[in-house]
Design an enzyme around this catalytic site. Structure first.
Site, mmCIF file in Angstrom:
data_model
loop_
_atom_site.group_PDB
_atom_site.id
_atom_site.type_symbol
_atom_site.label_atom_id
_atom_site.label_comp_id
_atom_site.label_asym_id
_atom_site.label_seq_id
_atom_site.Cartn_x
_atom_site.Cartn_y
_atom_site.Cartn_z
ATOM 1 N N ASN A 46 0.848 -1.199 0.000
ATOM 2 C CA ASN A 46 0.000 0.000 0.000
ATOM 3 C C ASN A 46 0.881 1.245 0.000
ATOM 4 O OD1 ASN A 46 0.628 -0.796 2.698
ATOM 5 N ND2 ASN A 46 -1.015 0.460 3.524
ATOM 6 N N ILE A 47 0.407 2.263 -0.720
ATOM 7 C CA ILE A 47 1.160 3.504 -0.880
ATOM 8 C C ILE A 47 0.202 4.657 -0.573
ATOM 9 C CG2 ILE A 47 2.518 4.938 -2.463
ATOM 10 C CD1 ILE A 47 2.950 2.330 -4.158
ATOM 11 N N GLU A 48 0.432 5.300 0.580
ATOM 12 C CA GLU A 48 -0.487 6.353 1.017
ATOM 13 C C GLU A 48 -0.035 7.729 0.516
ATOM 14 O OE1 GLU A 48 -1.090 5.753 5.250
ATOM 15 O OE2 GLU A 48 -2.274 3.952 4.816
ATOM 16 N N CYS A 57 -4.048 0.687 -2.623
ATOM 17 C CA CYS A 57 -3.928 -0.541 -1.844
ATOM 18 C C CYS A 57 -2.822 -1.447 -2.407
ATOM 19 C CB CYS A 57 -5.231 -1.326 -1.877
ATOM 20 S SG CYS A 57 -6.586 -0.568 -0.974
ATOM 21 N N GLU A 59 -2.943 -4.606 -3.113
ATOM 22 C CA GLU A 59 -3.420 -5.502 -4.170
ATOM 23 C C GLU A 59 -3.435 -4.789 -5.513
ATOM 24 O OE1 GLU A 59 -4.722 -4.767 -1.236
ATOM 25 O OE2 GLU A 59 -6.065 -6.314 -0.485
ATOM 26 N N CYS A 95 -10.262 -4.974 0.089
ATOM 27 C CA CYS A 95 -11.374 -4.019 0.071
ATOM 28 C C CYS A 95 -12.202 -4.197 -1.205
ATOM 29 C CB CYS A 95 -10.852 -2.588 0.189
ATOM 30 S SG CYS A 95 -10.211 -1.921 -1.364
ATOM 31 N N CYS A 98 -10.541 -3.171 -4.577
ATOM 32 C CA CYS A 98 -9.561 -4.155 -5.068
ATOM 33 C C CYS A 98 -10.266 -5.390 -5.629
ATOM 34 C CB CYS A 98 -8.588 -4.534 -3.955
ATOM 35 S SG CYS A 98 -7.445 -3.183 -3.560
HETATM 36 N N1 THU Z 1 -5.374 -1.288 2.296
HETATM 37 C C1 THU Z 1 -4.815 -2.160 1.405
HETATM 38 O O1 THU Z 1 -3.644 -2.026 1.024
HETATM 39 N N2 THU Z 1 -5.582 -3.171 0.947
HETATM 40 C C2 THU Z 1 -6.891 -3.380 1.283
HETATM 41 O O2 THU Z 1 -7.542 -4.236 0.699
HETATM 42 C C3 THU Z 1 -7.492 -2.577 2.354
HETATM 43 C C4 THU Z 1 -6.735 -1.376 2.780
HETATM 44 C C5 THU Z 1 -4.555 -0.167 2.786
HETATM 45 C C6 THU Z 1 -4.997 1.175 2.294
HETATM 46 C C7 THU Z 1 -4.465 2.092 3.381
HETATM 47 O O3 THU Z 1 -3.127 2.429 3.082
HETATM 48 C C8 THU Z 1 -4.472 1.238 4.638
HETATM 49 O O4 THU Z 1 -4.601 -0.106 4.188
HETATM 50 C C9 THU Z 1 -5.604 1.551 5.602
HETATM 51 O O5 THU Z 1 -6.821 1.564 4.957
#
Ligand code: THU
Length: 141
Positions: A46-48, A57, A59, A95, A98
């Site tokens: 995941n890259i915020e 996300c 995935e 999620c 994804c």
């Molecule tokens: N996140 C994912 O990488 N995959 C998911 O299926 C659910 C959420 C990440 C997004 C965000 O960076 C962190 O989790 C919190 O939501």
């Protein structure tokens, strides 16, 4: 169905990918390892973003890396997720966004979604089980 040994390897790769998680806002670290039909494994984390909504996300990072390199046929994905600094104590199911991206590129009846706490402790479902009656490319004829 993929074998036990391959599942363990994929989970290990997802754990490695999680180490690169860029999550300074949620502190929730996710790693994914996407298995292509030709055997290649594409990792993602995941890259915020400070503006929040551009966050990607793990995935989708894996899927977009693969598709952008010309890989479009997939067998399975392993996912691990947990707050930073903690043992992985939960199964991080993907999620809804994804799941929809998976629906674009994967056969919902055969594509396997593996969520894991460790290489030996995991759960597995098909995309169809995770996204029943999903809308996909076939709906557009
Ligand atoms: N996140 C994912 O990488 N995959 C998911 O299926 C659910 C959420 C990440 C997004 C965000 O960076 C962190 O989790 C919190 O939501």
């Amino acid at each position: 169905m993929i074998g036990e040994e391959k599942i363990r390897e994929l989970i290990g790769q997802a754990m490695e990918a999680r180490r690169h998680s860029y999550s300074p806002y949620s502190h929730y670290q996710v790693g994914a390892a996407l298995l292509a039909e030709d055997g290649r494994v594409i990792r993602g984390c995941n890259i915020e973003n400070a503006a929040y909504t551009p966050t990607n996300c793990a995935e989708r990072t894996a899927f977009f890396k693969a598709v952008s390199e010309g890989i479009r046929d997939f067998t399975a994905i392993a996912i691990v997720g947990s707050p930073a600094g903690e043992e992985i104590t939960q199964f991080a199911w993907p999620c809804g966004v994804c799941r929809q991206v998976m629906m674009e590129f994967c056969n919902p009846k055969t594509f396997q979604i593996i969520v894991a706490k460790s290489e030996g402790e995991y759960q597995c479902m098909t995309l169809e089980e995770c996204l029943p009656n999903g809308f996909g490319p076939d709906n557009l004829g």
